[in-house]
Structures are given as structure tokens and as C-alpha cells.
Design a protein around this motif. Structure first.
Motif: not given
Ligand code: ZN
Length: 187
Positions: A48-65
Motif C-alpha cells: 500500500g506504500d503507506v508511510r504514515d507512522p500512526v497507521l503503521l503503529a495502529a496496524a501492529i497494535l490492531h488486535d491488542t484491545v
């Protein structure tokens, strides 16, 4: 990515790895759970060529809650309200029955933010692609096909935020559908 972006990324990875430690995926090899959020972040970054740090961190954390003891407040504290907000958008209410949660995902998809749409699309790509190399060990084919139909419905609501991810989803879905047609349930 600058130094603070990388710092956010590595901290989210460290946090998620600790929270998911001991959790396994549903494939026959029972792979470590953390492989999944890492793959979602990789798809965002590479495909997706995503370079948005907020989105990349959210991806890593997406199932923690959804899948660990982590709370929204904790994510807000450690990673800021933007990251926590994206995670909250893709987190199901676990108090509801499974079918209801799946129905709500279809209903909510068109109302997600641009970040959450990309995250949801990458998540669906990884889950759908998983049916090829690591299918859920206990799922009969009918359930796998039902999942593909459901994923297509969610995608229908959340597509339109990242053309490269959208076309990868469509391509993955058709490859996996074909593959499932050629398969039969073990007797
Ligand atoms: Zn996921």
C-alpha cells in the motif's frame, strides 16, 4: 520515516509482542499470533506504500484491545490518541455474539476513517490470503467460503482509500476462491 516515527513503530512492536506472547493462530502449525499484525503492517508498507507512522503503529497494535488485556486508555497513554483512535475503530465489542460482531463490521465499514479503511483492507488481505498457506485447521470449506463472502462485503464498504490495496484485495480474493473450489474437506 524519521527517528521519532521509527521509535513509535518499534515501541508498538515491542508492546504488541509482549501482549500477544503465548497466543497462537488457528492454522495447523499454530503460528505465533504476532506474525499476523506484523504481516498487516508489512502489507501496508510494501503493497500500500503507506508511510504514515500512526497507521503503521495502529496496524501492529490492531488486535491488542480485542484479544489481550490491553485497554484503550493504555494505548492512548503510551501511543497517543491518534493511534489508539484507529485501533478503537477496528476493535469489535467482544460482549456481543460473534454473528452480531460480524454484521456490525459490514455496517460500520463505510463509516471508518481513511486510516481505518486501509488497516481493515490490509487485515482482510492477510486473513483471506491465509486460507492458501495456513487455513484455519478446524474450519470446513463451507465456513471458509462463507468467510470470503463476508470479507467481500466488509471490503465493499471500506474500499476506496488506497487503490493498490484495493486491487490486491480483489486479486487475493479471486485467487483464494479459485483455490477453494479445487479443494475438498478431509474425510
Ligand atoms: Zn487482524
Amino acid at each position: 520515516m524519521n527517528e521519532s516515527d521509527f521509535s513509535l513503530f518499534i515501541q508498538s512492536l515491542d508492546f504488541a509482542a509482549r501482549r500477544h506472547s503465548g497466543q497462537r493462530r488457528k492454522d495447523a502449525a499454530a503460528s505465533p499470533y504476532i506474525n499476523h499484525p506484523i504481516e498487516v503492517a508489512r502489507v501496508l508498507w510494501e503493497e500500500g506504500d503507506v508511510r504514515d507512522p500512526v497507521l503503521l503503529a495502529a496496524a501492529i497494535l490492531h488486535d491488542t484491545v480485542e484479544d489481550t488485556e490491553t485497554t484503550d486508555a493504555e494505548l492512548r497513554n503510551l501511543f497517543g490518541s491518534q493511534v489508539a483512535g484507529v485501533v478503537a475503530e477496528v476493535t469489535d465489542d467482544k460482549r456481543l455474539p460473534k454473528d452480531e460482531r460480524k454484521r456490525l463490521q459490514v455496517e460500520h465499514a463505510p463509516h471508518l476513517s481513511l486510516r481505518a479503511r486501509q488497516l481493515k483492507t490490509a487485515d482482510l488481505i492477510c486473513n483471506v490470503h491465509g486460507f492458501i498457506d495456513s487455513p484455519p485447521a478446524k474450519w470446513p470449506l463451507s465456513r471458509q467460503r462463507g468467510y470470503l463472502d463476508w470479507a467481500e462485503q466488509v471490503f465493499g464498504g471500506c474500499c476506496g482509500s488506497n487503490p493498490a490495496l484495493d486491487s490486491l484485495f480483489r486479486q487475493t480474493l479471486s485467487v483464494v476462491r479459485e483455490a477453494l473450489l479445487r479443494r475438498s474437506d478431509p474425510q
